[in-house]
Design an enzyme around this catalytic site. Structure first.
Site, PDB file in Angstrom:
ATOM      1  N   GLU A 440       0.819  -1.219   0.000  1.00  0.00           N
ATOM      2  CA  GLU A 440       0.000   0.000   0.000  1.00  0.00           C
ATOM      3  C   GLU A 440       0.853   1.269   0.000  1.00  0.00           C
ATOM      4  O   GLU A 440       0.455   2.302   0.527  1.00  0.00           O
ATOM      5  CB  GLU A 440      -0.977   0.019   1.196  1.00  0.00           C
ATOM      6  N   GLY A 441       2.028   1.171  -0.593  1.00  0.00           N
ATOM      7  CA  GLY A 441       2.936   2.309  -0.683  1.00  0.00           C
ATOM      8  C   GLY A 441       4.015   2.223   0.367  1.00  0.00           C
ATOM      9  O   GLY A 441       3.734   2.277   1.563  1.00  0.00           O
TER      10      GLY A 441
END
Length: 595
Positions: A440-441
């Site tokens: 998610e980054g």
């Protein structure tokens, strides 16, 4: 050493005493009103489900993992039954709109309940978590027909959902996505391409999975401006809503990975799979961030959960394990050695864990409040809440997971050799936690987002609001908690001036932004946790005026530890920022070689 208890007292202290969720819930519009009479039973039942249903499956999922059998994924023993109980208890539709079968509860309720479950079994919890991301995207961007056909089944738990973003050649750079979406005559699209690292991409918990897939239309411009989002069901629904023929999407294998073995991480191949456009053409990035931002808060909560589980075991072990004598003389004369909790450095590690767990929980809950207010709060305050949520999200995602990873490693150190072997289950926390810094980054992506977009591009609007709240609280605590108030005042002023300085240098040279970003994010994390620790200590101090309470005294003691032993780390990050980009960028590539 497998027991854990949901920290209900700490959760309720935040909900009712520090963050005043009762007043918060009463301000929300178009949401089912949550009172303490409703919230307490939900917390209790989530704790019961987590401790009795999910916790016993945690080691099973880690050891046995998922299996790939004849083109399909089988989850570990007990996972399917636990999911059936989860659905039967109504957890899957908690925050969905009542018009589509949900309970209409605020967004924050999902995150609070998720904490209990992810603490007990992170890998299992990822299956419903991915569904929540898909629900958010459809609720925000889907057509009415898509909501009736697809969202209703996600909310009921009949189907689960995924986010299909990453491709082998693209990684985190979704602008390089190659998956194609070719229009069909009936208004649908033929989706062709390969996606990797797809959590919960295939499994046996339900009969159908709704994939949300990033792809390019034939006329799409290059980069992120040419991305569109599509619904691609694993099985095509029949007109009556039942599951029909298998769609053109198959799982070609499972990733063999470091941790979260109980969650299937899949390679998915799409071959002329039937898909349906979500939102407008070439507007997939906007839809994607609806999924991603909620997921990033969830990953931050995963950090809290893993750190909580590791802390509870560390504390129990430190009280039981006898080894050596206290430096000041025997503390347990009847035994051959003292419990290791008497040793200063064991206490340092335990207090570090406690400070990060409880501070991270407060930050995550506060961010969840902003998510509620941004969508359902009073109209005049929604823009400010959205700005605050946007500012806090990269700190929640990155700082909490970075500090949680430190915390679970402290757990291994406290256990010593017993923590390194598989028998105690402590090393699993390290393996499971490592991914939270990546998916998610990554921390680096979150740091660039925080400094570049959320501070520089906005002129630091939300940052200045937080700094203002820090100054106000510092004034309130000036007499009752003078050391804490002074440190809060100091770090607030320094955070504001540091932000201006690094922003100015970055405007002249963008390498300064990249060089400073991770240190700036970590500095910001230490600064904002100072605010929440002083806020918790202030409430505890007020309540202690009417009677002694070891729990409340522990809050003040941990706050004092935090500002004395952890906050000084911010100075190191500040000095690294001030060193500039030259020490990184003025080095020739050949200088990295050493062989």
């Amino acid at each position: 050493m497998t027991d854990f208890r949901t920290p209900l007292r700490d959760m309720r202290f935040l909900l009712y005493n520090v963050l005043d969720f009762e007043t918060h819930f009463a301000r929300l519009q178009d949401r089912t009103l949550v009172t303490r009479d409703l919230l307490d039973p939900i917390l209790d039942e989530a704790a019961r489900f987590s401790e009795t249903e999910l916790l016993p499956l945690n080691a099973v999922g880690d050891v046995q993992g998922c299996r790939f059998i004849e083109g399909a994924v089988a989850t570990p023993p007990g996972f399917k039954e636990a999911y059936a109980t989860y659905v039967a208890n109504g957890w899957s539709g908690m925050t969905g709109a009542t018009a589509y079968g949900g309970a209409g509860l605020p967004h924050s309720m999902s995150l609070i309940v998720e904490e209990s479950m992810t603490t007990a079994n992170m890998a299992w919890t990822m299956y419903p978590d991915l569904s929540h991301s898909a629900m958010n995207a459809l609720a925000a961007h889907g057509t009415e027909a898509q909501k009736q056909q697809h969202l209703t089944r996600l909310l009921s738990g009949e189907w689960t959902g995924t986010m299909c973003l990453t491709e082998p050649q693209a990684g985190s750079d979704v602008g390089l996505v190659r998956t194609r979406a070719t229009p069909n005559a009936d208004g649908s699209y033929a989706i062709t391409g390969t996606k990797i690292f797809i959590s919960a991409g295939d499994h046996d918990l339900v009969d159908n999975i709704l994939h949300l897939v990033l792809a390019r239309l034939p006329d799409a411009p290059a980069g992120t401006k040419g991305i569109s989002l599509f619904i691609v069901p694993k099985k095509l629904p029949n007109p009556d809503g039942s599951n029909g023929a298998r769609n053109g999407v198959v799982c070609s294998g499972l990733e063999e990975k470091m941790g979260i073995h109980g969650c299937a991480t899949c390679v998915l191949n799409f071959e002329d799979a039937v898909g349906y456009l979500v939102g407008a053409e070439h507007a997939g990035m906007r839809c994607m961030f609806t999924m991603m931002n909620a997921a990033r808060l969830g990953v931050g909560m995963q950090g809290v959960g893993l750190a909580e589980a590791a802390y509870q075991r560390s504390l129990a072990y430190a009280r039981e394990r006898l080894q050596m004598r206290s430096l000041t003389g025997p503390q347990n004369a009847e035994a051959s050695a003292d419990p290791i909790i008497v040793h200063p450095d064991v206490r340092r590690m335990l207090l570090t864990q406690k400070a990060f767990v409880e501070g991270g929980r407060a930050l995550a809950y506060y961010a969840a409040q902003q998510a509620d207010l941004a969508e359902y709060g009073p109209t005049e305050g929604r823009e400010a809440a959205e700005a605050m949520l946007s500012f806090l999200t990269p700190i929640v995602k990155a700082f909490i997971t970075e500090s949680a990873f430190e915390s679970v490693n402290h757990a291994v150190q406290i256990f010593g050799g017993a923590g390194y072997i598989e028998e105690t289950g402590i090393e699993q926390f390290v393996r499971d936690a490592r991914i939270t810094l990546i998916y998610e980054g990554t921390t680096q992506i979150q740091a660039l987002d925080l400094l570049g977009r959320k501070v520089m591009l906005t002129g630091g609007v939300a940052l200045l609001v937080v700094v203002g709240e820090m100054h106000a609280l510092a004034q309130t605590c000036a007499e009752s908690l003078p050391r804490l108030g002074h440190e809060l005042q100091r770090i607030a002023a320094e955070w504001a001036s540091l932000s201006m300085a690094v922003g100015g240098r970055a405007q002249a040279d963008l390498n300064e932004l990249g060089a400073a970003s991770v240190d700036y994010l970590m500095y910001s994390g230490y600064a904002v946790l100072t605010y929440f620790w002083v806020r918790m200590a202030h409430v505890a101090h007020q309540k202690l005026q009417v009677g002694n309470d070891a729990y409340l005294a522990g809050k003040i003691a941990t706050a004092e530890f935090y500002v004395a032993r952890l906050l000084p780390r911010a100075e190191a990050h500040k000095r690294a920022i001030e060193a500039g980009s030259g020490v990184l960028m003025d080095i020739e590539s050949a200088a990295f070689d050493h062989s």
